[in-house]
Design a protein around this motif. Structure first.
Motif, mmCIF file in Angstrom:
data_model
loop_
_atom_site.group_PDB
_atom_site.id
_atom_site.type_symbol
_atom_site.label_atom_id
_atom_site.label_comp_id
_atom_site.label_asym_id
_atom_site.label_seq_id
_atom_site.Cartn_x
_atom_site.Cartn_y
_atom_site.Cartn_z
ATOM 1 N N ALA A 60 -2.198 2.366 1.795
ATOM 2 C CA ALA A 60 -2.435 3.505 1.332
ATOM 3 C C ALA A 60 -1.420 4.526 1.642
ATOM 4 O O ALA A 60 -0.867 5.453 0.767
ATOM 5 C CB ALA A 60 -3.755 3.876 1.984
ATOM 6 N N ARG A 61 -0.850 4.412 2.711
ATOM 7 C CA ARG A 61 0.391 5.339 3.059
ATOM 8 C C ARG A 61 1.513 4.896 2.022
ATOM 9 O O ARG A 61 2.211 5.960 1.675
ATOM 10 C CB ARG A 61 0.810 5.177 4.572
ATOM 11 N N SER A 62 1.686 3.887 1.641
ATOM 12 C CA SER A 62 3.056 3.458 0.992
ATOM 13 C C SER A 62 2.705 4.008 -0.488
ATOM 14 O O SER A 62 3.319 4.695 -1.078
ATOM 15 C CB SER A 62 3.065 1.984 0.891
ATOM 16 N N ALA A 63 1.337 3.767 -0.842
ATOM 17 C CA ALA A 63 1.105 4.432 -2.354
ATOM 18 C C ALA A 63 1.274 5.883 -2.245
ATOM 19 O O ALA A 63 1.621 6.639 -3.337
ATOM 20 C CB ALA A 63 -0.300 3.877 -2.457
ATOM 21 N N ALA A 64 0.616 6.540 -1.046
ATOM 22 C CA ALA A 64 0.802 8.120 -1.033
ATOM 23 C C ALA A 64 2.288 8.466 -1.118
ATOM 24 O O ALA A 64 2.735 9.480 -1.609
ATOM 25 C CB ALA A 64 0.216 8.724 0.405
#
Length: 284
Positions: A60-64
């Protein structure tokens, strides 16, 4: 042929050879996307997906970082369905992939996962010890400070440089590469973090300004070490310190904890006892 299962967001499990992306998907043509990977032990109702919450959080952090939307609940459902359909194997890798989707339909992301059986013999060889070649990554250890456009800390699909480094290392008779900064510090391997033992203290390169990935396996190692009274810390590691360390390991969620027994053609100290402890703390 290696066994593999494929599942797609919105469709569920699909035949492994079935097309799942268009020719103009920017994840394919530009590497515009992210991924994460973790081990699966067993299969069906008894399967264990290691550190799922931590990997989903990092995904999720990578996507954000890429300004991509990620529906964690949808991914959890897809993972559960895929794992339930997976025939048991001793070890497999679960890989989650999210791209920005087709250029012709902006805003429609592509999301899919694969479960692929691991080569246990290859894993065992790596976990027994590897030879590594240092390679200049071409930037300083603080290059990612105040530069969000460099996408530091994100697990990106664009792995061409990482793959090239591994090929060069193998051509030179080694097993893997270790990127070092232009100002002389160890960064990370193409698919693993570096852990160093000096004077009874475990050290790894910090994320953040270095741009490296926050390693879930290293966090596990440090947690296990703390429980046994062993100190650990995040700090920059001068490359020359690797040659005089009491132990050097490459650590990843898939390959495990691999002692580096040779670096740039020079033998390194390798303690079987410490390697066993570090591997156990990492869950291997």
């Amino acid at each position: 042929m290696t066994r593999q299962l494929v599942a797609v967001l919105g469709r569920g499990v699909v035949p492994a050879a079935e097309p799942i992306a268009t020719a103009d998907d920017v994840g394919l043509v530009r590497g515009d996307g992210c991924f994460d990977a973790m081990r699966v032990l067993g299969g069906g109702p008894d399967a264990v997906v290691e550190n799922l919450d931590a990997h989903l959080a990092r995904f999720a952090r990578s996507a954000a970082t890429l300004d991509l939307m990620l529906d964690t609940d949808a991914w959890r459902t897809l993972i559960a369905d895929a794992v339930a359909a997976w025939e048991p194997a001793s070890e497999a890798v679960l890989k989650l992939v999210l791209t920005r989707g087709p250029e012709s339909t902006p805003g429609v992301a592509t999301g899919f996962l694969t479960i692929t059986e691991l080569d246990l013999a290859a894993m065992a060889r790596a976990r027994a010890g590897i030879a590594v070649r240092t390679m200049n990554r071409g930037y300083a250890s603080n290059a990612f400070a105040d530069a969000p456009w460099l996408l530091g800390g994100a697990k990106l699909l664009s792995y061409a440089v990482n793959a090239a480094a591994k090929r060069v290392a193998v051509r030179q008779g080694d097993d893997d590469a270790l990127f070092v900064s232009s100002d002389g510090f160890a960064l990370e391997a193409p698919t693993a973090a570096v852990v160093v033992l000096r004077d009874g203290v475990l050290t790894t390169t910090p994320p953040g300004a270095t741009g490296i990935l926050d390693s879930i396996t290293v966090r596990q190692i440090f947690s296990g070490a703390a429980a046994e009274g062993v100190q650990s810390r995040y700090e920059l590691i001068p490359t020359e310190h690797l040659f005089t360390a009491d132990g050097v390991w490459l650590a990843s969620s898939i390959r495990g904890v691999c002692p580096v027994t040779r670096l740039d053609g020079r033998d390194l100290a390798a303690s079987e006892e410490w390697s066993g402890r570090v591997a156990a703390w990492g869950g291997f």
